[in-house]
Design an enzyme around this catalytic site. Sequence first.
Site, PDB file in Angstrom:
ATOM      1  N   GLU A  20      -4.299   3.722   7.066  1.00 50.34           N
ATOM      2  CA  GLU A  20      -4.163   3.579   5.608  1.00 50.34           C
ATOM      3  C   GLU A  20      -4.903   4.746   4.939  1.00 50.34           C
ATOM      4  O   GLU A  20      -4.487   5.275   3.927  1.00 50.34           O
ATOM      5  CB  GLU A  20      -4.754   2.240   5.139  1.00 50.34           C
ATOM      6  CG  GLU A  20      -4.597   2.025   3.636  1.00 50.34           C
ATOM      7  CD  GLU A  20      -4.920   0.606   3.186  1.00 50.34           C
ATOM      8  OE1 GLU A  20      -4.562  -0.356   3.911  1.00 50.34           O
ATOM      9  OE2 GLU A  20      -5.544   0.464   2.125  1.00 50.34           O
ATOM     10  N   ARG A  78       0.815  -1.228   0.000  1.00 50.09           N
ATOM     11  CA  ARG A  78       0.000   0.000   0.000  1.00 50.09           C
ATOM     12  C   ARG A  78       0.844   1.273   0.000  1.00 50.09           C
ATOM     13  O   ARG A  78       0.485   2.272   0.627  1.00 50.09           O
ATOM     14  CB  ARG A  78      -0.969   0.012   1.198  1.00 50.09           C
ATOM     15  CG  ARG A  78      -1.982  -1.102   1.181  1.00 50.09           C
ATOM     16  CD  ARG A  78      -2.940  -1.035  -0.003  1.00 50.09           C
ATOM     17  NE  ARG A  78      -3.710  -2.252  -0.092  1.00 50.09           N
ATOM     18  CZ  ARG A  78      -3.371  -3.294  -0.867  1.00 50.09           C
ATOM     19  NH1 ARG A  78      -2.306  -3.237  -1.658  1.00 50.09           N
ATOM     20  NH2 ARG A  78      -4.097  -4.381  -0.883  1.00 50.09           N
ATOM     21  N   SER A 113     -10.242   0.283   3.663  1.00 52.58           N
ATOM     22  CA  SER A 113      -9.490  -0.179   4.841  1.00 52.58           C
ATOM     23  C   SER A 113      -8.963   1.020   5.616  1.00 52.58           C
ATOM     24  O   SER A 113      -8.284   1.873   5.048  1.00 52.58           O
ATOM     25  CB  SER A 113      -8.316  -1.050   4.416  1.00 52.58           C
ATOM     26  OG  SER A 113      -8.805  -2.234   3.839  1.00 52.58           O
TER      27      SER A 113
HETATM   28  C1  LIG Z   1     -15.603   0.223  -0.367  1.00 49.97           C
HETATM   29  C2  LIG Z   1     -14.121   0.404  -0.570  1.00 49.97           C
HETATM   30  C3  LIG Z   1     -13.318  -0.695  -0.839  1.00 49.97           C
HETATM   31  C4  LIG Z   1     -11.946  -0.559  -1.017  1.00 49.97           C
HETATM   32  N1  LIG Z   1     -11.190  -1.668  -1.277  1.00 49.97           N
HETATM   33  C5  LIG Z   1      -9.857  -1.522  -1.528  1.00 49.97           C
HETATM   34  C6  LIG Z   1      -9.037  -2.657  -1.852  1.00 49.97           C
HETATM   35  O1  LIG Z   1      -9.481  -3.785  -1.913  1.00 49.97           O
HETATM   36  N2  LIG Z   1      -7.727  -2.446  -2.098  1.00 49.97           N
HETATM   37  C7  LIG Z   1      -7.171  -1.203  -2.052  1.00 49.97           C
HETATM   38  O2  LIG Z   1      -5.974  -1.064  -2.312  1.00 49.97           O
HETATM   39  N3  LIG Z   1      -7.898  -0.123  -1.723  1.00 49.97           N
HETATM   40  C8  LIG Z   1      -9.227  -0.256  -1.463  1.00 49.97           C
HETATM   41  N4  LIG Z   1      -9.975   0.847  -1.143  1.00 49.97           N
HETATM   42  C9  LIG Z   1      -9.323   2.143  -0.991  1.00 49.97           C
HETATM   43  C10 LIG Z   1      -9.240   2.984  -2.247  1.00 49.97           C
HETATM   44  O3  LIG Z   1     -10.199   2.638  -3.207  1.00 49.97           O
HETATM   45  C11 LIG Z   1      -7.846   2.899  -2.855  1.00 49.97           C
HETATM   46  O4  LIG Z   1      -6.894   3.326  -1.907  1.00 49.97           O
HETATM   47  C12 LIG Z   1      -7.689   3.769  -4.096  1.00 49.97           C
HETATM   48  O5  LIG Z   1      -6.440   3.499  -4.685  1.00 49.97           O
HETATM   49  C13 LIG Z   1      -7.794   5.252  -3.795  1.00 49.97           C
HETATM   50  O6  LIG Z   1      -7.941   5.926  -5.013  1.00 49.97           O
HETATM   51  P1  LIG Z   1      -8.672   7.340  -5.052  1.00 49.97           P
HETATM   52  O7  LIG Z   1      -8.656   7.827  -6.453  1.00 49.97           O
HETATM   53  O8  LIG Z   1     -10.001   7.253  -4.395  1.00 49.97           O
HETATM   54  O9  LIG Z   1      -7.669   8.186  -4.168  1.00 49.97           O
HETATM   55  P2  LIG Z   1      -7.990   9.301  -3.090  1.00 49.97           P
HETATM   56  O10 LIG Z   1      -8.673   8.723  -1.911  1.00 49.97           O
HETATM   57  O11 LIG Z   1      -8.613  10.465  -3.725  1.00 49.97           O
HETATM   58  O12 LIG Z   1      -6.492   9.659  -2.676  1.00 49.97           O
HETATM   59  C14 LIG Z   1      -5.700   8.707  -2.011  1.00 49.97           C
HETATM   60  C15 LIG Z   1      -4.255   9.151  -2.037  1.00 49.97           C
HETATM   61  O13 LIG Z   1      -3.779   9.135  -3.365  1.00 49.97           O
HETATM   62  C16 LIG Z   1      -3.312  10.423  -3.738  1.00 49.97           C
HETATM   63  N5  LIG Z   1      -3.653  10.620  -5.145  1.00 49.97           N
HETATM   64  C17 LIG Z   1      -4.855  10.433  -5.756  1.00 49.97           C
HETATM   65  N6  LIG Z   1      -4.749  10.716  -7.061  1.00 49.97           N
HETATM   66  C18 LIG Z   1      -3.471  11.103  -7.270  1.00 49.97           C
HETATM   67  C19 LIG Z   1      -2.740  11.532  -8.416  1.00 49.97           C
HETATM   68  N7  LIG Z   1      -3.302  11.645  -9.624  1.00 49.97           N
HETATM   69  N8  LIG Z   1      -1.427  11.848  -8.254  1.00 49.97           N
HETATM   70  C20 LIG Z   1      -0.831  11.764  -7.037  1.00 49.97           C
HETATM   71  N9  LIG Z   1      -1.472  11.360  -5.928  1.00 49.97           N
HETATM   72  C21 LIG Z   1      -2.770  11.037  -6.053  1.00 49.97           C
HETATM   73  C22 LIG Z   1      -4.010  11.397  -2.824  1.00 49.97           C
HETATM   74  O14 LIG Z   1      -3.260  12.584  -2.676  1.00 49.97           O
HETATM   75  C23 LIG Z   1      -4.073  10.594  -1.532  1.00 49.97           C
HETATM   76  O15 LIG Z   1      -2.855  10.665  -0.845  1.00 49.97           O
HETATM   77  C24 LIG Z   1     -11.349   0.722  -0.941  1.00 49.97           C
HETATM   78  C25 LIG Z   1     -12.164   1.842  -0.689  1.00 49.97           C
HETATM   79  C26 LIG Z   1     -13.530   1.691  -0.503  1.00 49.97           C
HETATM   80  C27 LIG Z   1     -14.349   2.908  -0.246  1.00 49.97           C
END
Ligand SMILES: Cc1cc2nc3c(=O)[nH]c(=O)nc-3n(C[C@H](O)[C@H](O)[C@H](O)COP(=O)(O)OP(=O)(O)OC[C@H]3O[C@@H](n4cnc5c(N)ncnc54)[C@H](O)[C@@H]3O)c2cc1C
Length: 301
Positions: free
Chosen positions: A294, A173, A224
Amino acid sequence: MSWRDTLPKVRGRLLADEPLAPFTWFRVGGPAELLFLPQDEDDLADFLRGLDPAVPVTVLGVGSNTLVRDGGVEGVVIRLAGRSFGKIEPRGDNRIYAGAAALDAMVAREAGKAGIAGLEFYRGVPGSIGGAAMMNAGCYGAETKDVLVEAYAVTRAGERKTFSNAEMGFSYRKSAKAAAGGLIFTGALFEGTPDDPAAVEARMAEITARRETTQPIREKTGGSTFKNPPGHSSWKLVDEAGWRGKPFGGAMFSPLHANFLINTGEATAADLEGLGEAVRADVKAKTGIELEWEIKRIGRP
Ligand SMILES: Cc1cc2nc3c(=O)[nH]c(=O)nc-3n(C[C@H](O)[C@H](O)[C@H](O)COP(=O)(O)OP(=O)(O)OC[C@H]3O[C@@H](n4cnc5c(N)ncnc54)[C@H](O)[C@@H]3O)c2cc1C
């Protein structure tokens, strides 16, 4: 005069004091001092080159792993969206390009249609490719590190960069390159292996079905909450400490999955973070184990 009075010209949108809650899964938190929605990579790079270097910049994907605090976020929040950043394009030789705003699940689907196997796990991650690159998103034994060839980014100074998989420094992660700060991912190239599209689709359907029954995917949640400490499961530690389903203001750890923090309706960011911190302290006192967030928490309390 404030830095907001001398902003570079852009083709995208600049929104002052824009509420961020609607851009996150938790649906809580205060406004961005300035929200920038760039039109494309040139617009993003030009803006960053012209922006006062002292102004803090924060990136938001689709907010599925982020808790915005109630006091909002200082400086510029950049959110990539739209056609340019959402592009998904098979590139031959089992490779597929995806813009940073493309949803992981859509990338999985398009890879499947193109007969590329290996990205099925993205069907279960509700984030964007930018977020996946940032934190090596993964599930069911597969992660971004296994399929990413290279990632494309713009630096805080507006310079374009390409990072190979090795340069991303992926671990559980985490991307060490991203964690060092100052990068905005604009897209990534992935490589899988050839397979029958129907077989890939069937594996994705299994992942979707498994998610429905094991995670509160229709709740206002952040996925998570804590990373799994080596040799332990966070959900088990939260559960054994007695926090599963216990209300705390408008916040609760989900009865369905004890590592999923949820907004039960009227939570503030302070409720959600306060509950997380209470659980960390309790688990530490009971087991000596330190839970690490996380979920990314951004902004002012
Ligand atoms: C129901 C549910 C289930 C989930 N299951 C999983 C799973 O199985 N596995 C898993 O790994 N995660 C899971 N997640 C967490 C999440 O989906 C992941 O962490 C995902 O990668 C976050 O992406 P996001 O675009 O929503 O990022 P955000 O939440 O918007 O941002 C997360 C981080 O990434 C950075 N970021 C986002 N976009 C960029 C960019 N373009 N450039 C630089 N930094 C950036 C942000 O600054 C922040 O630090 C889950 C979440 C939910 C709500």
